[in-house]
Design an enzyme around this catalytic site. Structure first.
Site, PDB file in Angstrom:
ATOM      1  N   CYS A 131      -4.034   6.141  -8.761  1.00 50.95           N
ATOM      2  CA  CYS A 131      -4.675   5.534  -7.592  1.00 50.95           C
ATOM      3  C   CYS A 131      -5.840   4.649  -8.018  1.00 50.95           C
ATOM      4  CB  CYS A 131      -5.160   6.586  -6.600  1.00 50.95           C
ATOM      5  SG  CYS A 131      -5.590   5.849  -5.005  1.00 50.95           S
ATOM      6  N   CYS A 156      -1.411   1.138  -2.044  1.00 50.86           N
ATOM      7  CA  CYS A 156      -2.780   1.625  -2.140  1.00 50.86           C
ATOM      8  C   CYS A 156      -3.507   1.316  -0.840  1.00 50.86           C
ATOM      9  CB  CYS A 156      -3.503   0.976  -3.320  1.00 50.86           C
ATOM     10  SG  CYS A 156      -5.182   1.596  -3.548  1.00 50.86           S
TER      11      CYS A 156
END
Length: 452
Positions: free
Chosen positions: A203, A381
């Protein structure tokens, strides 16, 4: 007050802190039903063996159960708890609780599937066996590797023992995420510093998400004019995809945030509230930042068991075909998620997209047929930019936007925040982990369902 330490006992403190931090696997999660579990007995064999009980491991074991029957599937996972880590960004900012991110591993394990409560010690693909930390050997016909990646706080001088001091936290570990929120609440005046390491990370948007949330919190509490919000990243860019990076740069300028590129954290002097960064473009040059708050994104690397096995590429990652997720040298071995060398961002959305592709690949291989579905590298994301807005970045292997909605997703939107904070956690617990959700573009699938 925290106890000060001397260089002579630093190693002991570091080892103790590492023990408390434990090993952070990818994501973990829930739903109640009966399953079997055991410490691995002397000799076991399964048609499908799954290594890892994170997002990829649990979702694939649910799919494998439907494909070949629960009695033919086993999952090796030592942890008693499963965490939905994508929500930790909001936990670190006080918008969600840590307890909301966790379920017992027992509750998310597919019913009837054997849960081997051990840690993988060794993988031997030439003999189709693995060995666990209690010395047991398990053989398999097919193997799915979903072991996640490794956090390396210890590669930063002064960590992890520095977390014993106040003013420092990290949203990347269950032991440190609440320390981020405490540091944010206790902020008075000075520098709030956020870091991005010189390694691959999972991430990649998370290190800056907490910066935007910190800025919003300080504005809300009337402390922003006493704060310097600083983002020191080892990368040469703010974000890897230009469309979204342009929007983020606009936010950075509008909110008076300081971004320093090619700056890598190498030391934390927690007793002095100092962070030391190296300039990656000028070897040997370092700069010390005093901080009132420090958020650390740790260096990360491949799972050490994979790295020490024949399954690894030169860098230590699981060496899989990027189109079909099948191992390049061992055709009965497959991989998913953060542990692989797939050239896409390591995110939960990527894992969700990979599940359907891998399921199809395995079904074809078991029939001695060629895989016919290709993974395009889809990943996503949700870039949290405040307590009620998100920029939803979606893209493929080539770094090209691969968007779901017929709108400009590079714009901050409240609807996308609601999806990140409320909708996706529900779909994770009740869909993805059951093997009922996922496939190319999970956001796209949600959108099409909503249009029906």
């Amino acid at each position: 007050m925290p106890k000060l330490y001397s260089p002579s006992n630093r190693t002991n403190l570091q080892m103790a802190a590492l023990h408390r931090l434990g090993q952070c696997h990818f994501t973990r999660i829930a739903i109640s039903h009966f399953h079997t579990s055991s410490r691995a007995s002397a000799k076991q064999h399964y048609k499908m063996l799954v290594l890892g009980g994170g997002t990829g491991g649990i979702s694939m074991s649910a799919r494998m159960k439907r494909m070949m029957g629960a009695e033919n599937v086993a999952v090796v996972e030592p942890s008693e708890m499963h965490y939905y880590q994508p929500i930790w960004t909001l936990v670190g900012a006080g918008a969600k609780t840590l307890t909301s991110s966790s379920r017992s591993t027992a509750s998310v394990m597919p019913s009837g599937v054997k849960w081997v409560k051990s840690k993988v010690q060794e993988i031997n693909p030439d003999t189709n066996t693995i060995r666990t930390d209690d010395g047991s050997e398990i053989s398999y016909e097919y193997l799915i590797v979903a072991l996640g990646l490794q956090l390396h706080f210890e590669k930063i001088k002064g960590l992890p023992e520095g977390f014993e001091y106040p003013k420092i936290g990290s949203n990347y570990s269950v032991q440190t995420v609440e320390k981020t929120w405490k540091a944010l609440q206790d902020f008075k005046e000075g520098n709030a510093v956020f870091t991005f390491p010189n390694t691959p990370v999972k991430c990649a948007g998370a290190p800056q998400k907490i910066m935007y949330l910190t800025d919003a919190f300080l504005r809300k509490t009337g402390k922003r004019d006493k704060a310097n919000v600083i983002y020191n990243t080892s990368l040469p860019v703010l974000f890897g995809i230009k469309k979204y990076a342009d929007s983020l740069w606009d936010i950075v300028k509008q909110r008076d945030l300081q971004v320093n590129l090619r700056q890598n954290l190498i030391e934390v002097r927690a007793d002095k509230k100092e962070a030391v960064f190296e300039n990656l473009d000028k070897p040997g040059e370092t700069k010390v930042f005093e901080y009132e708050m420090l958020h650390v994104t740790p260096p990360m690397g491949p799972n050490l068991v994979i790295k020490g096995s024949p399954l690894a590429d030169e860098a230590g990652w699981l060496d899989v075909n990027k189109d079909h997720l099948q191992h390049k040298r061992y055709p009965n071995v497959f991989g998913i998620g953060d542990c692989t060398n797939l050239p896409t961002a390591k995110t939960g959305a990527a894992v969700a997209a990979q599940t359907a592709i891998l399921n199809r690949t395995i079904s074809k291989i078991m029939k001695n047929e060629k895989p016919d579905k290709t993974y395009d590298g889809y990943t996503s994301c949700p870039l949290v930019t405040s307590y009620n807005t998100v920029i939803l970045a979606e893209f493929d292997y080539n770094g090209q936007p691969l968007e779901t909605f017929p709108i400009n997703q590079a714009k901050e939107r409240r609807t996308m925040y609601h999806m990140k904070a409320d909708v996706m956690p529900h779909l994770y617990w009740h869909g993805l982990l059951r093997g009922l959700w996922g496939g190319p573009g999970p956001y796209r699938k949600l959108f099409h369902l909503g249009m029906k």
